[in-house]
Write a protein that holds these residues in place. Structure first.
Motif, PDB file in Angstrom:
ATOM      1  N   PHE A 195      21.182   4.112  -0.299  1.00 38.16           N
ATOM      2  CA  PHE A 195      19.865   4.554  -0.750  1.00 38.16           C
ATOM      3  C   PHE A 195      18.782   4.271   0.293  1.00 38.16           C
ATOM      4  N   VAL A 196      19.076   3.401   1.231  1.00 35.19           N
ATOM      5  CA  VAL A 196      18.103   3.051   2.276  1.00 35.19           C
ATOM      6  C   VAL A 196      18.209   4.012   3.461  1.00 35.19           C
ATOM      7  N   ALA A 197      19.426   4.468   3.742  1.00 31.33           N
ATOM      8  CA  ALA A 197      19.675   5.289   4.935  1.00 31.33           C
ATOM      9  C   ALA A 197      18.747   6.497   5.059  1.00 31.33           C
ATOM     10  N   PRO A 198      18.423   7.234   3.981  1.00 31.03           N
ATOM     11  CA  PRO A 198      17.546   8.404   4.146  1.00 31.03           C
ATOM     12  C   PRO A 198      16.138   8.068   4.644  1.00 31.03           C
ATOM     13  N   TYR A 199      15.721   6.816   4.526  1.00 32.97           N
ATOM     14  CA  TYR A 199      14.370   6.439   4.944  1.00 32.97           C
ATOM     15  C   TYR A 199      14.336   5.931   6.386  1.00 32.97           C
ATOM     16  N   PRO A 204       9.012   4.589  -6.226  1.00 34.61           N
ATOM     17  CA  PRO A 204       8.975   4.354  -7.676  1.00 34.61           C
ATOM     18  C   PRO A 204      10.284   4.667  -8.401  1.00 34.61           C
ATOM     19  N   LYS A 205      11.109   5.542  -7.846  1.00 37.57           N
ATOM     20  CA  LYS A 205      12.354   5.918  -8.514  1.00 37.57           C
ATOM     21  C   LYS A 205      13.586   5.260  -7.885  1.00 37.57           C
ATOM     22  N   MET A 206      13.390   4.279  -7.047  1.00 37.49           N
ATOM     23  CA  MET A 206      14.510   3.608  -6.403  1.00 37.49           C
ATOM     24  C   MET A 206      15.337   2.828  -7.422  1.00 37.49           C
TER      25      MET A 206
END
Length: 339
Positions: free
Chosen positions: A79-83, A107-109
């Protein structure tokens, strides 16, 4: 302006940190913080939101930072990789810390529950036991493979391998006799280890006021599954609903939906494979016993097997057990078992 959000890229010895203010501007950038100075640096910061990837040591650091007044959130690395601003072309600790700092504020993490020391020590028992079981399986396979070189082909059943390998031991020459004898001795030692850890799990499950006792009221959830669920999710309140917990375990179908057309694929197999395997094995036992029962759950399971097949019924039962386990942990005695 004060630092409100901090992203920390965890490592063994050297850590990377990035902190941003309310406007999202970088106020602190530390690409190389030694392990010995990390806690001191974080403790000197005002209470803020700290994000980290869920990896080795993450739960320990989360407890340490929370003790100094910080709000700590753990995230799955995927979930971190796209950022990560440089994408796949460039990756280093400082870039990862920046991505974590950005991701934790979304907010939707989705976040990973922080485990307590009690949860982690209980989970260690399960990890060690599974390691002994894997070693035992590898030893049995090694026995079968080595004996086949001498024309002795054994069945897959573990008890058969033990018995027949011992029967053929005296027929083997020299070092072959020595090796097979040592492997049989190691197999006996691993059997004792697994039995010992089974006892540890039984003691955990029978503890006074332990939530595992509630979970064992469900069909298909025994001592190992109940204690593993409690060790992994605690009271379950980090999940909004039972389906979210089932999705976290990987027991819901993947979706390929578009244009109003819903396409469901195989189960996602996300999350922990050990917990999912325990739930699936329990579901197989439920389906087998359902043939001799007339309760609502058994009738539903048998009808589902006829309609969708054996394995889809097993996975559906496992998913239902996961949802009921979450409801039981969050509601306690207020949860009513299906009759």
């Amino acid at each position: 302006m004060a630092i409100l959000t901090v992203g920390i890229d965890l490592a063994k010895n050297v850590f990377a940190l990035e902190g941003v203010n309310e406007a999202g501007k970088t106020e602190m950038k530390r690409p190389a913080v030694p392990r010995a100075k990390l806690l001191e640096l974080v403790a000197s910061l005002p209470p803020c939101l700290i994000g980290m990837e869920a990896c080795s040591g993450a739960h320990y650091w989360a407890r340490q930072f929370a003790a100094h007044g910080h709000t700590v959130r753990l995230m799955a690395p995927k979930f971190v990789a796209p950022y990560r601003q440089s994408g796949r072309r460039s990756k280093n600790d400082a870039v990862d810390a920046s991505a974590i700092c950005e991701a934790v504020g979304r907010p939707k993490m989705l976040f990973v529950p922080v485990k307590s020391e009690d949860q982690q020590q209980r989970l260690m028992v399960h990890r060690a036991r599974q390691g002994f079981i894997d070693a035992r399986t590898a030893t049995i396979n090694r026995l079968r493979g080595l004996l086949s070189e001498f024309g002795i082909v054994l069945a897959l059943k573990a008890s058969t391998v033990r018995r027949q390998a011992a029967q053929h031991l005296e027929e083997l020459p020299g070092y072959a006799n020595l090796v097979i004898g040592d492997l049989l001795s190691e197999l006996t030692h691993l059997d004792a280890r697994v039995a010992q850890y089974d006892l540890h799990i039984r003691q955990m499950a029978r503890g006074k006021d332990d939530p595992a006792q509630l979970l064992m009221r469900l069909s298909g959830i025994g001592e190992a599954t109940a204690t593993a669920i409690v060790a992994m999710i605690g009271n379950g309140r980090d999940f909004k609903c039972g389906r979210q917990f089932a999705a976290w375990v990987g027991l819901v179908p993947s979706q390929y939906s578009s244009g109003g057309k819903i396409r469901l694929g195989r189960i996602t197999k996300a999350g922990d494979a050990y917990l999912r395997s325990l739930l699936v094995m329990g579901a197989r036992a439920v389906l087998q016993a359902a043939k001799h029962k007339t309760d609502k759950l058994s009738v539903w399971a048998l009808e589902l097997e006829k309609r969708r097949g054996y394995w889809k019924a097993v996975v559906a039962i496992a998913a239902k057990n996961a949802r009921m386990a979450w409801a039981m942990l969050t509601k306690g005695d207020a949860f009513k078992l299906p009759v």
